[in-house]
Design an enzyme around this catalytic site. Structure first.
Site, PDB file in Angstrom:
ATOM      1  N   ARG A  15       0.833  -1.213   0.000  1.00 17.19           N
ATOM      2  CA  ARG A  15       0.000   0.000   0.000  1.00 17.19           C
ATOM      3  C   ARG A  15       0.871   1.267   0.000  1.00 17.19           C
ATOM      4  O   ARG A  15       0.956   1.977  -0.986  1.00 17.19           O
ATOM      5  CB  ARG A  15      -0.935  -0.020   1.223  1.00 17.19           C
ATOM      6  CG  ARG A  15      -2.052   1.015   1.184  1.00 17.19           C
ATOM      7  CD  ARG A  15      -1.656   2.400   1.609  1.00 17.19           C
ATOM      8  NE  ARG A  15      -1.113   2.473   2.966  1.00 17.19           N
ATOM      9  CZ  ARG A  15      -0.536   3.557   3.455  1.00 17.19           C
ATOM     10  NH1 ARG A  15      -0.411   4.649   2.722  1.00 17.19           N
ATOM     11  NH2 ARG A  15      -0.043   3.569   4.688  1.00 17.19           N
ATOM     12  N   ASP A  16       1.586   1.510   1.086  1.00 16.71           N
ATOM     13  CA  ASP A  16       2.353   2.757   1.192  1.00 16.71           C
ATOM     14  C   ASP A  16       3.486   2.757   0.170  1.00 16.71           C
ATOM     15  O   ASP A  16       3.866   3.805  -0.350  1.00 16.71           O
ATOM     16  CB  ASP A  16       2.923   2.895   2.612  1.00 16.71           C
ATOM     17  CG  ASP A  16       3.300   4.324   2.961  1.00 16.71           C
ATOM     18  OD1 ASP A  16       3.327   5.167   2.060  1.00 16.71           O
ATOM     19  OD2 ASP A  16       3.589   4.592   4.139  1.00 16.71           O
ATOM     20  N   HIS A 207       5.908   4.608  12.539  1.00 17.40           N
ATOM     21  CA  HIS A 207       5.936   4.479  11.075  1.00 17.40           C
ATOM     22  C   HIS A 207       6.943   5.524  10.569  1.00 17.40           C
ATOM     23  O   HIS A 207       6.628   6.713  10.537  1.00 17.40           O
ATOM     24  CB  HIS A 207       4.517   4.757  10.581  1.00 17.40           C
ATOM     25  CG  HIS A 207       4.305   4.747   9.109  1.00 17.40           C
ATOM     26  ND1 HIS A 207       3.482   3.838   8.487  1.00 17.40           N
ATOM     27  CD2 HIS A 207       4.772   5.546   8.112  1.00 17.40           C
ATOM     28  CE1 HIS A 207       3.442   4.078   7.188  1.00 17.40           C
ATOM     29  NE2 HIS A 207       4.232   5.118   6.939  1.00 17.40           N
ATOM     30  N   HIS A 209       9.688   7.043   7.731  1.00 12.42           N
ATOM     31  CA  HIS A 209      10.255   7.093   6.378  1.00 12.42           C
ATOM     32  C   HIS A 209      11.738   7.447   6.523  1.00 12.42           C
ATOM     33  O   HIS A 209      12.136   8.083   7.495  1.00 12.42           O
ATOM     34  CB  HIS A 209       9.487   8.109   5.532  1.00 12.42           C
ATOM     35  CG  HIS A 209       8.129   7.608   5.125  1.00 12.42           C
ATOM     36  ND1 HIS A 209       7.802   7.284   3.833  1.00 12.42           N
ATOM     37  CD2 HIS A 209       7.027   7.341   5.862  1.00 12.42           C
ATOM     38  CE1 HIS A 209       6.550   6.849   3.783  1.00 12.42           C
ATOM     39  NE2 HIS A 209       6.047   6.878   5.004  1.00 12.42           N
ATOM     40  N   CYS A 240       4.304   9.274   0.212  1.00  6.69           N
ATOM     41  CA  CYS A 240       2.932   9.707  -0.049  1.00  6.69           C
ATOM     42  C   CYS A 240       2.939  10.639  -1.251  1.00  6.69           C
ATOM     43  O   CYS A 240       3.714  11.594  -1.293  1.00  6.69           O
ATOM     44  CB  CYS A 240       2.380  10.423   1.182  1.00  6.69           C
ATOM     45  SG  CYS A 240       0.779  11.152   0.890  1.00  6.69           S
ATOM     46  N   ASN A 249       9.796   4.317   2.715  1.00  7.89           N
ATOM     47  CA  ASN A 249       9.622   3.852   4.094  1.00  7.89           C
ATOM     48  C   ASN A 249      10.899   3.160   4.554  1.00  7.89           C
ATOM     49  O   ASN A 249      11.746   2.750   3.754  1.00  7.89           O
ATOM     50  CB  ASN A 249       8.507   2.800   4.139  1.00  7.89           C
ATOM     51  CG  ASN A 249       7.131   3.393   3.963  1.00  7.89           C
ATOM     52  OD1 ASN A 249       6.500   3.779   4.922  1.00  7.89           O
ATOM     53  ND2 ASN A 249       6.663   3.475   2.721  1.00  7.89           N
TER      54      ASN A 249
HETATM   55  P1  HMG Z   1     -12.734  14.519  -2.803  1.00 10.30           P
HETATM   56  O1  HMG Z   1     -12.432  14.782  -4.244  1.00 10.30           O
HETATM   57  O2  HMG Z   1     -12.850  15.685  -1.881  1.00 10.30           O
HETATM   58  O3  HMG Z   1     -13.985  13.540  -2.643  1.00 10.30           O
HETATM   59  O4  HMG Z   1     -11.599  13.561  -2.285  1.00 10.30           O
HETATM   60  P2  HMG Z   1     -15.542  13.727  -2.783  1.00 10.30           P
HETATM   61  O5  HMG Z   1     -16.172  13.058  -1.606  1.00 10.30           O
HETATM   62  O6  HMG Z   1     -15.878  15.161  -3.079  1.00 10.30           O
HETATM   63  O7  HMG Z   1     -15.860  12.846  -4.071  1.00 10.30           O
HETATM   64  C1  HMG Z   1     -15.356  13.212  -5.344  1.00 10.30           C
HETATM   65  C2  HMG Z   1     -15.364  11.988  -6.256  1.00 10.30           C
HETATM   66  O8  HMG Z   1     -14.548  10.955  -5.711  1.00 10.30           O
HETATM   67  C3  HMG Z   1     -16.747  11.355  -6.401  1.00 10.30           C
HETATM   68  O9  HMG Z   1     -16.801  10.782  -7.700  1.00 10.30           O
HETATM   69  C4  HMG Z   1     -16.749  10.242  -5.398  1.00 10.30           C
HETATM   70  O10 HMG Z   1     -17.639   9.212  -5.731  1.00 10.30           O
HETATM   71  C5  HMG Z   1     -15.317   9.772  -5.497  1.00 10.30           C
HETATM   72  P3  HMG Z   1     -17.460  11.567  -8.950  1.00 10.30           P
HETATM   73  O11 HMG Z   1     -18.874  11.832  -8.512  1.00 10.30           O
HETATM   74  O12 HMG Z   1     -16.650  12.828  -9.136  1.00 10.30           O
HETATM   75  O13 HMG Z   1     -17.312  10.586 -10.073  1.00 10.30           O
HETATM   76  N1  HMG Z   1     -14.833   9.107  -4.255  1.00 10.30           N
HETATM   77  C6  HMG Z   1     -14.367   7.849  -4.203  1.00 10.30           C
HETATM   78  N2  HMG Z   1     -14.224   6.908  -5.154  1.00 10.30           N
HETATM   79  C7  HMG Z   1     -13.748   5.712  -4.760  1.00 10.30           C
HETATM   80  N3  HMG Z   1     -13.399   5.436  -3.469  1.00 10.30           N
HETATM   81  C8  HMG Z   1     -13.538   6.357  -2.511  1.00 10.30           C
HETATM   82  C9  HMG Z   1     -14.050   7.613  -2.875  1.00 10.30           C
HETATM   83  N4  HMG Z   1     -14.322   8.729  -2.163  1.00 10.30           N
HETATM   84  C10 HMG Z   1     -14.802   9.635  -3.023  1.00 10.30           C
HETATM   85  N5  HMG Z   1     -13.173   6.055  -1.262  1.00 10.30           N
HETATM   86  C11 HMG Z   1     -10.836  11.817  -0.810  1.00 10.30           C
HETATM   87  C12 HMG Z   1     -11.550  13.153  -0.930  1.00 10.30           C
HETATM   88  C13 HMG Z   1     -10.539  11.586   0.650  1.00 10.30           C
HETATM   89  C14 HMG Z   1     -11.712  10.723  -1.385  1.00 10.30           C
HETATM   90  C15 HMG Z   1      -9.512  11.908  -1.638  1.00 10.30           C
HETATM   91  O14 HMG Z   1      -8.815  13.042  -1.236  1.00 10.30           O
HETATM   92  C16 HMG Z   1      -8.614  10.716  -1.448  1.00 10.30           C
HETATM   93  O15 HMG Z   1      -8.951   9.615  -1.866  1.00 10.30           O
HETATM   94  N6  HMG Z   1      -7.413  10.926  -0.867  1.00 10.30           N
HETATM   95  C17 HMG Z   1      -6.485   9.839  -0.573  1.00 10.30           C
HETATM   96  C18 HMG Z   1      -5.069  10.278  -0.765  1.00 10.30           C
HETATM   97  C19 HMG Z   1      -4.146   9.146  -0.379  1.00 10.30           C
HETATM   98  O16 HMG Z   1      -4.469   7.982  -0.500  1.00 10.30           O
HETATM   99  N7  HMG Z   1      -2.940   9.510   0.104  1.00 10.30           N
HETATM  100  C20 HMG Z   1      -1.977   8.535   0.529  1.00 10.30           C
HETATM  101  C21 HMG Z   1      -2.338   7.811   1.797  1.00 10.30           C
HETATM  102  S1  HMG Z   1      -1.943   8.671   3.319  1.00 10.30           S
HETATM  103  C22 HMG Z   1      -0.309   8.279   3.596  1.00 10.30           C
HETATM  104  O17 HMG Z   1       0.342   7.736   2.735  1.00 10.30           O
HETATM  105  C23 HMG Z   1       0.305   8.503   4.915  1.00 10.30           C
HETATM  106  C24 HMG Z   1       0.441   7.220   5.737  1.00 10.30           C
HETATM  107  O18 HMG Z   1       1.179   6.235   5.045  1.00 10.30           O
HETATM  108  C25 HMG Z   1       1.158   7.517   7.073  1.00 10.30           C
HETATM  109  C26 HMG Z   1       2.505   8.195   6.893  1.00 10.30           C
HETATM  110  O19 HMG Z   1       3.272   7.825   6.011  1.00 10.30           O
HETATM  111  O20 HMG Z   1       2.778   9.080   7.692  1.00 10.30           O
HETATM  112  C27 HMG Z   1      -0.926   6.638   6.073  1.00 10.30           C
HETATM  113 MG    MG Z   2       3.776   6.183   5.062  1.00 14.56          MG
END
Ligand code: HMG
Ligand code: MG
Length: 299
Positions: A15-16, A207, A209, A240, A249
């Site tokens: 995933r990450d 966690h 990096h 990310c 990581n």
């Molecule tokens: P948004 O654009 O504000 O969402 O995104 P929305 O609710 O306004 O919806 C817009 C569109 O997205 C709609 O579709 C929804 O249906 C769709 P449309 O009508 O335009 O066709 N949608 C989805 N589709 C599929 N699955 C879903 C979903 N939700 C909405 N779950 C949102 C807001 C949170 C969805 C977006 O910003 C997002 O997905 N962000 C994720 C970013 C991400 O994954 N970043 C990496 C992970 S975090 C990380 O790596 C850190 C970590 O590892 C810890 C560390 O390292 O410190 C955890």
């Molecule tokens: Mg991470």
């Protein structure tokens, strides 16, 4: 504090690691990666994420990955979900553990999820409620705990507040993420100590990096402080996509090497993990970031 006899590793590579790859990785290779990892003795493998595919196209095949993996008894395959829609997709794909994620920095959280920290916590409340009713275990992440690519310094008090909120909401485990890898051992230790005043240590994970080569040193400081769960990604992949400057990581191979060398059990077969890391580097077409795999493979 004395060192533990055993540490639980949460493997986040599929995933990450893969969420940050520029070139597409074939679904069959993701499935093979997860199956290889589960054969090494790792018993918690974060398999993919059900975030918006527009935001993270790299993991748009999440349901196919979940359908393709060979689930081993005793191995958990949690997935990341950002909202109720993601939770429903994850459940339809057969996930029985999920992770939600917020941050200690509003600036980062807005770029990562289009929501401020408090708004994201409010989004998770119904997810955690549904998960409790479904008997699904929830992990919570706090990102940017030691620094933010957009706002710079992050107050420890904010890390404590968000971690405590996730725990109070029902997250069984809270992982503290140095998303951009800027922390050093003294800062990591102080941050963990402060959080552990609000959330019981057994419910905490770290966690790191490895952007500045501090990840193992930070892990050791946190083990001395009492943490017993550590996240890592095979071959040191990852970062990310919404955290400018975030590199890989901590490599799981390097973590396992250090822990075994210190007499701390993990249940993981290091040779099999090194094989998997080298195999993944071949799939990704670049050298592994794991020092251990490079040393063992003479590359
Ligand atoms: P948004 O654009 O504000 O969402 O995104 P929305 O609710 O306004 O919806 C817009 C569109 O997205 C709609 O579709 C929804 O249906 C769709 P449309 O009508 O335009 O066709 N949608 C989805 N589709 C599929 N699955 C879903 C979903 N939700 C909405 N779950 C949102 C807001 C949170 C969805 C977006 O910003 C997002 O997905 N962000 C994720 C970013 C991400 O994954 N970043 C990496 C992970 S975090 C990380 O790596 C850190 C970590 O590892 C810890 C560390 O390292 O410190 C955890
Ligand atoms: Mg991470």
């Amino acid at each position: 504090m004395s060192l533990p006899a055993r540490v639980r590793i949460v493997e986040v590579g599929p995933r990450d690691g893969l969420q940050n790859e520029a070139a597409p990785v074939a679904t069959c290779d993701k499935i093979a990666l997860i199956d290889r990892l589960s054969a090494t003795g790792l018993d918690c493998i974060e398999a993919t994420s059900f975030v918006s595919p527009k935001w993270v196209p790299q993991l748009a095949d999440a349901a196919d990955v979940m359908a393709g993996i060979r689930r081993r008894d005793g191995v958990a395959y949690p997935v990341l979900v950002p909202n109720l829609q993601g939770y429903e997709r994850a459940r339809a794909a057969g996930a029985d553990q999920v992770s939600v994620f917020s941050a200690a920095s509003d600036a980062f959280n807005r770029r990562n999820t289009n929501a401020g920290v408090d708004e994201s916590l409010a989004r998770f409340a119904p997810v955690v409620e549904r998960a409790a009713a479904d008997g699904v275990r929830v992990r919570g992440y706090v990102s940017t705990v030691l620094g933010c690519p957009y706002q710079g310094e992050v107050p420890v008090a904010e890390v404590v507040r968000v971690a405590a909120a996730l725990h109070a909401m029902g997250c069984r485990e809270v992982s503290l993420g140095d998303t951009i890898g800027v922390g050093t051992p003294t800062a990591a230790r102080a941050m963990l100590r402060a959080v552990a005043d609000a959330v019981p240590m057994p419910a905490l994970a770290v966690h790191f990096h490895d952007t500045y080569g501090q990840a193992l040193a930070n892990v050791l400081a946190c083990l001395e402080e009492g943490v017993r769960v550590v996240d890592a990604a095979v071959s040191g992949t990852g970062g990310c996509p919404y955290a400018r400057g975030a590199s890989g990581n901590l490599a799981t191979e390097d973590l396992v090497y250090m822990l075994h060398g210190m007499g701390i059990e993990t249940g993981v077969d290091l040779d099999a993990l090194v094989d998997t890391g080298a195999w993944l580097a071949g799939i990704l077409g670049r050298q592994t970031s794991s020092r251990v795999t490079r040393a063992r493979r003479g590359s």
